[in-house]
Design a protein around this motif. Structure first.
Motif, PDB file in Angstrom:
ATOM      1  N   PRO A  60      63.416  -1.780  36.879  1.00 48.34           N
ATOM      2  CA  PRO A  60      63.907  -0.863  37.902  1.00 48.34           C
ATOM      3  C   PRO A  60      62.775  -0.027  38.488  1.00 48.34           C
ATOM      4  N   GLY A  83      68.103  -1.809  41.025  1.00 49.61           N
ATOM      5  CA  GLY A  83      66.720  -1.710  40.590  1.00 49.61           C
ATOM      6  C   GLY A  83      65.703  -1.419  41.664  1.00 49.61           C
ATOM      7  N   GLU A 105      70.806   1.655  39.012  1.00 44.68           N
ATOM      8  CA  GLU A 105      69.407   1.784  38.606  1.00 44.68           C
ATOM      9  C   GLU A 105      68.479   1.834  39.819  1.00 44.68           C
ATOM     10  N   ASN A 128      73.491   5.207  37.100  1.00 45.22           N
ATOM     11  CA  ASN A 128      72.178   5.140  36.460  1.00 45.22           C
ATOM     12  C   ASN A 128      71.041   5.287  37.464  1.00 45.22           C
ATOM     13  N   SER A 129      71.231   6.098  38.472  1.00 39.67           N
ATOM     14  CA  SER A 129      70.272   6.200  39.558  1.00 39.67           C
ATOM     15  C   SER A 129      69.702   7.609  39.657  1.00 39.67           C
TER      16      SER A 129
END
Length: 566
Positions: A60, A83, A105, A128-129
């Motif tokens: 990522p 990613g 991500e 998840n960022s």
């Protein structure tokens, strides 16, 4: 079937040299497409339509989109990004026009002010960022934000506006210059989030917003931890706010429920209800508030149940025509007053416990300042347990005060009504002074220097009460005070039962001790009047006086005992 397209700038066989070419091919091929991108720097602006996935082949953040200007990702359709790192220099780094977007991500740097703009009727899922510098805006869109981080936003880190609906879980917001999360005319739910270092309120709800904040930790903010304004509603539950100016603040008709939360070390107030704010506050704790733990002012009207105040300056203050109901309250170790009702405010207290405070309950203000307390226990209040001043009106039922200089006190022109109350081991049990009025039924004072004292021009109406083991006097009515003491009992082995000025009516007094009546002080005799015509006229005896009239010059001599003139 998902078609696969590979972007390989270094000329991998079968690959595309840039992302735009791969997207063009995917659009021509129609149907779902997956574009896989090798690590590297790409100075491209992407326009993505249809059902497309963009995925980094490396770790990522190894794929960086960094155009010189303009929007980095313009999306419509069903778009997924995994990613990638997107760097926007101006405008919206990511602009979602229609459909749905998933960022997983992904790192978005919004140097131009906006990381993501989800427009009306769109849906964005962020997981998840990491979002830096710019704000993330849901303007009429819906979304889910999970395990994301928002850092150093120049504005609000996350804004839900214009009817948007967003759920945020396990997010971290730090260093926003304005709010961490702002909800305006929209709905948002925050669960398990951390917010720190915001320039204004960490979480703000305005313009009839609906906000839920659950199990969140808020710290080191320059203004409010949670702010409700503009008739907003919502829930704050299981949260901890520390080192904020105000833990939670509610104004202008807002009406949240705040439950099972802790407000610690707030620089000004823990709970602040102002400007016609409302709200229900249940099972909350305020520790070490810099000014006031629970503050109602400017017409605010909170309902507080099960609140614990520990340390700080003032426990609960209701002032400036505010009103409130407070039940199951515990206040310990505040350096000033535990409960305060001032300036036209009205408050009702039930089941109150106060220990080791400088003062217990104070009322002060005009006749519109009123308070009622039922089932109160005051212990070790150094200055006094209860005091009513100004023209305020205070009623106590089933209240006890133990230790301290004064148990229950009413002064100036205030009114105090007592029912089933008890004072133990105070220097002064009950004090009535100034032009105040005391009405007491079934009151007990024991182990005090003086059980009951009326002084100045106070009025006392005391009946069915008991005074035991007082050092100096069970009851004392002094000065020009008046009233009646009916069916009272004074017991003990020292001092007097009653000292009075002859202006109080004693009815059915039961005591083995002495009753001492002191004659009223005589009224001051008038000064002799002297009327000067051509000579003085005296209307009272005058001694050792010297007079002169019809003279332009007077020489006065007085002889001492040895005959010398002075």
């Amino acid at each position: 079937m998902v078609r696969r397209y590979v972007v390989a700038p270094r000329g991998r066989w079968g690959g595309y040299r840039d992302i735009t070419s791969a997207l063009r091919a995917a659009a021509a091929g129609r149907g779902p497409a997956r574009v896989e991108i090798e690590p590297g720097q790409y100075a491209e602006r992407l326009v993505v339509r249809g059902e497309v996935e963009l995925a980094a082949l490396g770790a990522p953040g190894s794929v960086v989109l960094n155009p010189a200007q303009g929007t980095v990702l313009d999306a419509a359709g069903s778009v997924m990004v995994r990613g990638l790192q997107l760097i926007g220099r101006e405008g919206d780094a990511v602009d979602l026009h229609a459909g749905a977007l998933v960022l997983d991500e992904v790192t978005v740097r919004g140097h131009g002010g906006v990381c993501l703009h989800a427009r009306r009727d769109t849906s964005a899922t962020l997981a998840n960022s990491h979002f830096l510098y710019g704000r993330t805006v849901f303007a009429g869109g819906t979304g889910t934000v999970e395990r994301c981080r928002f850092t150093d936003a120049a504005d609000n880190a996350l804004a839900v506006i214009e009817g948007g609906r967003v759920t945020v879980r396990a997010g971290r917001f730090e260093g926003s210059r304005i709010h961490g999360v702002r909800v305006s005319d929209a709905r948002a739910e925050l669960t398990g989030c951390e917010l720190t270092g915001t320039g204004r309120a960490a979480v703000s709800a305005d313009t009839r917003a609906e906000l839920s904040v659950t199990d969140c930790v808020i710290s080191a903010v320059h203004a409010e931890g949670v702010l409700f304004v503009g008739q907003s509603r919502g829930l704050v539950r299981g949260c901890r706010v520390s080192d904020a100016e105000h833990g939670v603040a509610v104004t202008t008709g807002s009406d949240p429920v705040v439950r099972d939360s802790v407000f610690a070390g707030c620089r000004d107030t823990g709970i602040n209800v102002a400007e016609e704010g409302l709200g229900t506050y249940q099972n909350c704790e305020v520790r070490d508030a810099g000014t006031i733990a629970v503050f109602a002012t400017g017409g605010g009207a909170p309902t507080v149940d099960g609140c614990r105040v520990v340390g700080g300056n003032v426990g609960i203050a209701v002032v400036d025509k505010a009103r409130g109901r407070f039940s199951r309250i515990e206040v310990t170790d505040v350096t000033n007053t535990a409960l305060r009702v001032y300036e036209g405010a009205r408050a009702v207290f039930e089941r109150v416990r106060v220990e080791r405070c400088a003062a217990g309950l104070e009322t002060l203000g005009d006749a519109g300042t009123t308070a009622e307390l039922t089932d109160g226990r005051f212990r070790d209040c150094a200055m006094g347990a209860v005091a009513a001043g100004g023209q305020s009106r205070l009623m106590l039922k089933d209240v006890s005060a133990e230790h301290g200089k004064v148990g229950l006190c009413v002064v100036e022109e205030a009114q105090l009504r007592l029912y089933d109350c008890e004072v133990t081991a105070a220097t002064m049990g009950i004090l009535t002074a100034g032009g105040s009025r005391l009405f007491a039924r079934n009151v007990t004072a024991g182990g005090c220097d003086v059980g009951l004292c009326g002084t100045d021009s106070a009025y006392l109406d005391v009946a069915d009460s008991r005074f035991a083991d007082c050092v100096d006097s069970g009851m004392a009515v002094l000065g020009s005070s008046t009233g009646r003491l009916a069916d009272c009992r004074v017991t003990g082995s020292r001092g007097t039962a009653v000292q009075h000025n002859g202006r109080v009516e004693l009815i059915a007094l039961d005591t083995p001790l002495r009753v001492v009546e002191q004659a009223p002080e005589p009224a001051a005799s008038p000064s002799p009047s002297v009327v000067h015509h051509h000579g003085p006229v005296f209307h009272a005896a005058v001694h050792n006086a010297q007079f002169a009239w019809d003279n332009t010059h007077v020489s006065q001599q007085q002889s001492t005992q040895d005959g010398a003139a002075t």
